[in-house]
Write a protein that holds these residues in place. Sequence first.
Motif, PDB file in Angstrom:
ATOM      1  N   GLU A   2      13.291  18.926  21.195  1.00  0.00           N
ATOM      2  CA  GLU A   2      12.673  19.030  19.873  1.00  0.00           C
ATOM      3  C   GLU A   2      13.635  18.744  18.731  1.00  0.00           C
ATOM      4  O   GLU A   2      14.851  18.892  18.870  1.00  0.00           O
TER       5      GLU A   2
ATOM      6  N   LEU B  64      -2.706  10.119  14.652  1.00  0.00           N
ATOM      7  CA  LEU B  64      -1.479  10.139  15.448  1.00  0.00           C
ATOM      8  C   LEU B  64      -1.619   9.247  16.674  1.00  0.00           C
ATOM      9  O   LEU B  64      -0.724   8.458  16.985  1.00  0.00           O
TER      10      LEU B  64
ATOM     11  N   VAL C 236       3.365  16.903  19.245  1.00  0.00           N
ATOM     12  CA  VAL C 236       3.237  17.351  17.853  1.00  0.00           C
ATOM     13  C   VAL C 236       2.485  18.673  17.832  1.00  0.00           C
ATOM     14  O   VAL C 236       1.256  18.702  17.669  1.00  0.00           O
TER      15      VAL C 236
ATOM     16  N   ILE D  55       8.034  16.877  17.793  1.00  0.00           N
ATOM     17  CA  ILE D  55       8.207  16.715  16.347  1.00  0.00           C
ATOM     18  C   ILE D  55       7.607  17.934  15.661  1.00  0.00           C
ATOM     19  O   ILE D  55       6.417  18.219  15.811  1.00  0.00           O
ATOM     20  N   ASP D  56       8.415  18.650  14.887  1.00  0.00           N
ATOM     21  CA  ASP D  56       7.997  19.934  14.336  1.00  0.00           C
ATOM     22  C   ASP D  56       7.566  19.887  12.872  1.00  0.00           C
ATOM     23  O   ASP D  56       7.529  20.920  12.199  1.00  0.00           O
ATOM     24  N   THR D  57       7.217  18.709  12.398  1.00  0.00           N
ATOM     25  CA  THR D  57       6.806  18.585  10.997  1.00  0.00           C
ATOM     26  C   THR D  57       5.590  19.442  10.672  1.00  0.00           C
ATOM     27  O   THR D  57       5.524  20.085   9.610  1.00  0.00           O
ATOM     28  N   TYR D  58       4.604  19.472  11.557  1.00  0.00           N
ATOM     29  CA  TYR D  58       3.391  20.269  11.318  1.00  0.00           C
ATOM     30  C   TYR D  58       3.608  21.730  11.685  1.00  0.00           C
ATOM     31  O   TYR D  58       3.176  22.633  10.948  1.00  0.00           O
TER      32      TYR D  58
ATOM     33  N   ARG E 116       3.114  13.896   5.289  1.00  0.00           N
ATOM     34  CA  ARG E 116       3.547  14.462   6.577  1.00  0.00           C
ATOM     35  C   ARG E 116       3.156  13.570   7.758  1.00  0.00           C
ATOM     36  O   ARG E 116       3.931  13.395   8.700  1.00  0.00           O
TER      37      ARG E 116
ATOM     38  N   ARG F 102       9.163   9.358  12.435  1.00  0.00           N
ATOM     39  CA  ARG F 102      10.056  10.014  13.391  1.00  0.00           C
ATOM     40  C   ARG F 102       9.715   9.576  14.813  1.00  0.00           C
ATOM     41  O   ARG F 102      10.615   9.282  15.618  1.00  0.00           O
ATOM     42  N   ALA F 103       8.419   9.560  15.123  1.00  0.00           N
ATOM     43  CA  ALA F 103       7.990   9.181  16.469  1.00  0.00           C
ATOM     44  C   ALA F 103       8.492   7.791  16.837  1.00  0.00           C
ATOM     45  O   ALA F 103       8.974   7.572  17.956  1.00  0.00           O
TER      46      ALA F 103
ATOM     47  N   ASP G 129       5.500  10.644   7.826  1.00  0.00           N
ATOM     48  CA  ASP G 129       6.825  11.093   8.252  1.00  0.00           C
ATOM     49  C   ASP G 129       6.844  11.343   9.757  1.00  0.00           C
ATOM     50  O   ASP G 129       7.805  10.953  10.456  1.00  0.00           O
ATOM     51  N   THR G 130       5.789  11.949  10.262  1.00  0.00           N
ATOM     52  CA  THR G 130       5.704  12.239  11.698  1.00  0.00           C
ATOM     53  C   THR G 130       5.704  10.953  12.512  1.00  0.00           C
ATOM     54  O   THR G 130       6.416  10.835  13.518  1.00  0.00           O
TER      55      THR G 130
END
Length: 270
Positions: A114, A193, A181, A147-150, A160, A167-168, A163-164
């Motif tokens: 993570e 997503l 996610v 991915i810990d954005t949410y 968001r 990152r992915a 951004d997610t």
Amino acid sequence: MSNASKSSHFRSLHTPARPLALANAWDVASARVIEAAGSTAIATTSAGVAWSLGAPDGDRAPRGPVLDAVARIASAVTVPVTADIEGGYGQSPAEVAETVTRVLEAGVVGINIEDGNRSPGTLVDRLAAARGAAQRAGVDLFVNARIDTYLLGLGDPATRLQDTLGRACSYIDAGADGIFVPGVTDPGVIKDLVAGLTVPLNIMAGPGSMPVDELGALGVARVSLGSSVAQAAYAVARHAALELHRVGGYDRLRQTIDYPELNNLFTTTG
């Protein structure tokens, strides 16, 4: 089943047609119970493993005992095992590679790793190290990048999703085979997503979440319960203790696995 066969089989289980549903285990007993219930794979929960070792979750459990617990789980079941290694249990990519090497030696065929509050670039380096360790070991390791954005509410909510997905993309380029996610429940966001990914999407579910088949219809290929199974088990212990000490009752223990059935899970090795 050989490790190579387990690895190949584990990859094949990631399909929206029938999402891989994982009730996460934290010790041999929970893993055996979950396997006996019909699970096609076992995933560990880092939180549950940490708590069972007397440590808090969040990269604070000692690596050695955690990896020993993972090894015991992997040796106790016949289905493929994927291990949650948090941020990699190391301060550097080299230490993360060492963690992955030890996980592979235990017979594990998948990992979760993570980003948390770390910069995306930090996880990119760790993913590359994990992939390198797997290649050196000759193992087709399934690397699931979380991915810990949410989950942590990182960044501007308006951006968001972008951004997610950004990152992915970088994580996939670094060697991730899947993207996890947690914290996403909105069907529209899930669909976005899926549309923006080139690898399987993993969602964390629980009470109030869409059923597994409905998540599959949105394109989700893997559904995890995370630490909630361990939390529920410990809740039973707390409720039973409170009932016993406050009113002298035992009703909380009516719903259990029969002793012979549970004990018989340990009469053979995995």
